[in-house]
Write an enzyme that holds these catalytic residues in place. Structure first.
Site, PDB file in Angstrom:
ATOM      1  N   GLU A   1     -26.752 -32.050   8.128  1.00 55.11           N
ATOM      2  CA  GLU A   1     -25.819 -33.145   8.916  1.00 55.11           C
ATOM      3  C   GLU A   1     -26.887 -34.148   9.317  1.00 55.11           C
ATOM      4  O   GLU A   1     -26.826 -34.574  10.583  1.00 55.11           O
ATOM      5  CB  GLU A   1     -24.931 -32.381  10.035  1.00 55.11           C
ATOM      6  CG  GLU A   1     -23.983 -31.575   9.654  1.00 55.11           C
ATOM      7  CD  GLU A   1     -22.803 -31.310  10.501  1.00 55.11           C
ATOM      8  OE1 GLU A   1     -23.147 -31.281  11.747  1.00 55.11           O
ATOM      9  OE2 GLU A   1     -21.718 -30.920  10.316  1.00 55.11           O
TER      10      GLU A   1
ATOM     11  N   GLU B   1     -19.216 -27.751   4.181  1.00 58.76           N
ATOM     12  CA  GLU B   1     -18.814 -27.185   5.344  1.00 58.76           C
ATOM     13  C   GLU B   1     -17.423 -27.577   5.939  1.00 58.76           C
ATOM     14  O   GLU B   1     -16.894 -28.634   6.030  1.00 58.76           O
ATOM     15  CB  GLU B   1     -19.638 -27.565   6.932  1.00 58.76           C
ATOM     16  CG  GLU B   1     -21.047 -26.917   6.692  1.00 58.76           C
ATOM     17  CD  GLU B   1     -21.780 -27.069   8.161  1.00 58.76           C
ATOM     18  OE1 GLU B   1     -21.072 -27.370   9.129  1.00 58.76           O
ATOM     19  OE2 GLU B   1     -22.834 -27.042   8.241  1.00 58.76           O
TER      20      GLU B   1
END
Ligand code: CA
Length: 634
Positions: free
Chosen positions: A178, A276
């Site tokens: 991320e 994800e």
């Protein structure tokens, strides 16, 4: 409104009789799903959980190897996060699975034994890396950028070599987690790109067949994604896959996800995927440590919080990725179940000992402000695809079933809570139907029976929020009744000088049309709205206000008028819902000080409706005049 949780109606009908591979799940096949589309699951916490005594089982309760269960359900890839050193100096694990390289090796070996490929997710940190946290490992703190790049390259190279030597089938390597404009302690794209390329060179040298993946969060912000893709291209960062997190609660619509991933694919020429995603099957908590998605939160929930809803979410996210030309979907921590202690104290001991919570107290040495204060258990046990006793949920089969589809009866499987807002003193009126979420995620009204004694107990003269339980389609639901005397109109009595919330539209030749201050001509206070026609003019106008922030419920609109010399008049108040007139009430101007109040009652407002109230006045002069005052929407 929030979704009521409930179990699949037909779950009980199947238990005990169905074969292991059959269940009651409804799954619509995903059109155009490529044969080689990747279904993966992040199960980083599995070793810690097993160490703590968790035993996974299939839907019948037979103990099974987790990886075999996942493979049988169509999951061909395993994702594992790797932290450089998630331990304190005394050797206590930070938690979150204590995912060091050794743990990744064990997971990689277990996956390979089932023929599953591995996505290695390097956080390049000693603990969680996400948009808010991109702390360098302690061992690399204080290094210059050049030194850090070399340390990262060497670490990546050594780690991949060790994984390969252990028999893991590393198919993808994710450089950073991320990394929304920060990574490993760096916060500018020149430095980030430098580190990414250092990692990429290690991958190309050590595992030339492996694909390089970069990973970002917040796809709801498509501009940021397109900009980051540009930053990477400008610095010639070497990668193959642009991956995103997609948590439906916060990350925008599926349509947006498809659009953004499609844009990135066309812009960069790289593959795209979801690295994800997850969705809750219940709002309950399984380990005495609160969950990210629980009762009363403020977040989007496009599917029911049920086993079927979870399956629908995965199926629909997959479709959105397929529609973008993406290559795969990884479910995040689909096996992170409660450790199984009977109370918080027992679980706390297990979290501290085995690292099965999101963070142990020991993580405070590295992350004092978050982990150091809020350490605890699993915050996503209700988003696993196993129940709280580690037994597979039917939703786990969605990965294989979405290739072919599976039929099941379309029945209500969750209900939307109802809400009504009523003015104090009004008669209580409860909805006759509530909205059901059907098995296939469509919505339908179903008749509801409310608890009469709870309804009778409401004192409609006392402001407040009351809850009435009910039953519909065999499921429980509640109606929240808000009794209020709040006026949703702004400046309804024209007492404030600012009348910008009112919209006066002259449709004829109304000579005077404005707010006026004159107490004797006001029904209340000192000001009102005024009109006057000079001789021979025609009066024709509307006065409107858009009602803001009005919650779903039933309302009453009132507005009062007084005036004279209005010949041939047509005067009425009205309500528009979403631009369409929903109701009107005629009234009239008679003589000075003779006020008439137009009342429109029982106005039904649904969530998201645009509501406008207004007054239409048409009459002939000469000398027609009038005053308008005391408007309310309650
Ligand atoms: Ca929990």
């Amino acid at each position: 409104m929030k979704l009521m949780r409930c179990l699949l109606l037909c779950l009980c009908l199947c238990a005990g009789t169905a074969r292991a591979e059959e269940n009651a799940l409804y799954v619509r096949a995903v059109d155009g799903l490529p044969e080689d589309f990747i279904f993966g699951m992040d199960v980083s916490s599995v070793i810690a959980l097993e160490n703590a005594g968790v035993r996974f089982s299939d839907r019948d309760g037979t103990a099974r190897d987790l990886f075999a269960l996942l493979r049988e359900n169509g999951i061909g890839w395993i994702r594992v996060r790797v932290w450089v050193n998630p331990y304190d100096e005394a050797g206590h694990g930070f938690g979150g699975g204590n995912n060091d390289l050794e743990t990744a090796i064990r997971i990689g070996r277990r996956a390979a034994a089932e023929g599953q490929r591995l996505l290695v997710d390097f956080h390049y940190s000693d603990f969680w890396a996400d948009p808010a946290k991109q702390q360098a490992p302690r061992a690399w703190a204080g290094l210059s950028l050049d030194e850090k790049a070399e340390a990262l390259r060497q670490y990546t190279s050594d780690a991949l070599a060790a994984l390969q030597a252990a028999g893991a089938d590393v198919g993808m390597v994710q450089l950073g987690n991320e990394t929304n404009g920060a990574m490993c302690g760096e916060r500018d794209w020149d430095s980030i790109a430098r580190l990414m390329n250092a990692g990429a060179s290690a991958v190309r040298e050590t595992l030339p067949e492996a694909r390089i993946c970069l990973h970002f969060a917040n796809p709801e912000n498509g501009d940021a994604y397109r900009s980051w893709a540009g930053e990477l291209a400008q610095r010639e960062v070497d990668y193959d896959i642009f991956a995103t997190s997609y948590y439906p609660y916060w990350h925008g619509t599926l349509e947006n996800l498809t659009g953004v991933l499609g844009d990135i694919r066309r812009q960069t020429g790289k593959d795209v995927m979801v690295a994800e995603t997850s969705y809750a099957w219940t709002l309950e908590d399984g380990d005495f440590s609160g969950n990210t998605i629980g009762e009363g939160g403020s977040y989007e929930h496009p599917w029911a919080f049920s086993v079927q809803g979870q399956a629908n979410a995965v199926r629909d996210v997959t479709e959105a990725v397929v529609n973008a030309g993406g290559i795969g979907v990884f479910y995040w921590e689909g096996a992170w179940v409660p450790t199984g202690g009977k109370d918080w104290e027992e679980n706390h001991r297990l979290w501290e000992t085995f690292g099965t919570g999101w963070a142990s107290s020991y993580a405070g040495v590295y992350d004092p402000d978050d982990a150091g204060r809020y350490y605890g258990g699993c915050a996503c046990d209700n988003q696993a695809m196993f129940d709280f006793s580690a037994r597979a949920l039917d939703s786990l089969s969605v990965f294989r079933l979405m290739r072919t589809g599976q039929d099941a009866p379309i029945v209500p499987e969750a209900l939307m809570d109802a809400a009504v807002a009523l003015r104090a003193g009004a008669a209580l009126s409860l909805p006759e139907t509530v909205e059901a979420v059907m098995t296939d995620n469509t919505r339908a009204p179903v008749g509801v029976t409310w608890d009469e004694s709870a309804a009778r107990a409401i004192d409609m003269n006392v402001e407040g929020k009351y809850t009435v339980p009910g039953t519909a389609a065999g499921l429980s639901v509640t109606c929240v009744v808000t009794v209020s005397s709040k006026n949703y109109l702004r400046n309804g009595g024209f007492e404030s000088f600012d009348t910008s919330m009112w919209r006066a539209t002259d449709l004829g030749q109304t000579a005077q049309l404005y707010r006026e201050e004159k107490a004797v001509d006001s029904i209340e206070g000192k000001a009102h709205w005024h009109f006057y026609s000079a001789p021979a003019n025609t009066v024709r106008f509307t006065l409107e206000q858009d009602v803001r922030d009005v919650p779903a419920g039933e309302y009453r609109y009132e507005i009062s008028v007084m005036g004279g010399d209005c010949h041939g008049q047509t005067v009425y108040s009205y309500v528009k819902i979403n631009g369409e007139e929903a109701a009107r009430c005629e009234t009239a101007f008679t003589q000075w000080n003779d006020w008439h109040t137009a009342v429109i009652d029982r106005i039904r407002v649904a969530d998201g409706d645009r509501v406008t109230i207004g007054l239409y006045v048409e009459c002939e002069g000469p000398g027609a005049w009038g005053k308008i005052d005391d408007a309310s929407f309650r």
